[in-house]
Motif scaffolding. Sequence first.
Motif, short mmCIF file in Angstrom:
data_model
loop_
_atom_site.label_atom_id
_atom_site.label_comp_id
_atom_site.label_asym_id
_atom_site.label_seq_id
_atom_site.Cartn_x
_atom_site.Cartn_y
_atom_site.Cartn_z
N ILE A 46 -12.40 6.06 1.34
CA ILE A 46 -11.45 7.17 1.34
C ILE A 46 -11.60 8.00 2.62
N LEU A 47 -12.85 8.35 2.95
CA LEU A 47 -13.08 9.18 4.13
C LEU A 47 -12.74 8.43 5.43
N SER A 48 -12.99 7.14 5.47
CA SER A 48 -12.69 6.34 6.68
C SER A 48 -11.21 6.03 6.82
N MET A 49 -10.50 6.13 5.74
CA MET A 49 -9.06 5.84 5.71
C MET A 49 -8.76 4.41 6.18
N ASP A 50 -9.68 3.51 5.95
CA ASP A 50 -9.54 2.14 6.45
C ASP A 50 -8.69 1.24 5.56
N THR A 51 -8.27 1.74 4.41
CA THR A 51 -7.41 0.94 3.53
C THR A 51 -6.08 1.63 3.27
N THR A 52 -5.74 2.63 4.10
CA THR A 52 -4.43 3.28 3.95
C THR A 52 -3.39 2.45 4.69
N ARG A 53 -2.18 2.96 4.77
CA ARG A 53 -1.08 2.23 5.41
C ARG A 53 -1.45 1.78 6.83
N PRO A 54 -1.02 0.58 7.19
CA PRO A 54 -1.23 0.14 8.58
C PRO A 54 -0.46 1.08 9.53
N ASN A 55 -0.98 1.29 10.69
CA ASN A 55 -0.36 2.17 11.70
C ASN A 55 -0.16 3.58 11.17
#
Length: 169
Positions: A46-55
């Motif tokens: 969540i904190l890294s935001m590495d699985t949110t929307r691409p771009n």
Amino acid sequence: MTHFTTACVIRRSKLGMVLMAGIFGLLIVFSNLTDYSSNYEFVGHILSMDTTRPNNELRYRAITSPMLHHRIYWMIITFEITYTVCCLLGAYQLYKKLHAPRKEFHEAKKYAIVGLMIGIFVYYFCLQVVGNEWFDMDTSKEWNAMTWTRNVIDYMMTALIFLALKIDH
């Protein structure tokens, strides 16, 4: 209040709701401490935001430091422990005052109210407001707790409102 009345049922219902919130907290804390790595992984994603929307244009907000992930996770665990202790202490105080006069029973609610408010802070403010609005958690297909936290908040808010009402005389 030694016989079975509506007020007696209401008081016991308030005690039960607070006790259930406290037991829920015990299970959460137990899970966070005994399965630290799985829950830490959730916080880290969540904190890294590495699985949110691409771009994703919001990724500049990401916190990628593992040290900060651990510290933030321990802050959450500390709040959860505090919420749990307050709810369990509040349940105990309500139990002790089940047959007390109305004013004494009402005064016994304070720890439970504090506990529920801390729980709402953790699950609403920390997870839904900060996790969702700042770290874009709702766009992650894997690491998204929106439905779960909404259910927890619905329970805690309902319990808090019911508890605070002076309808237990």
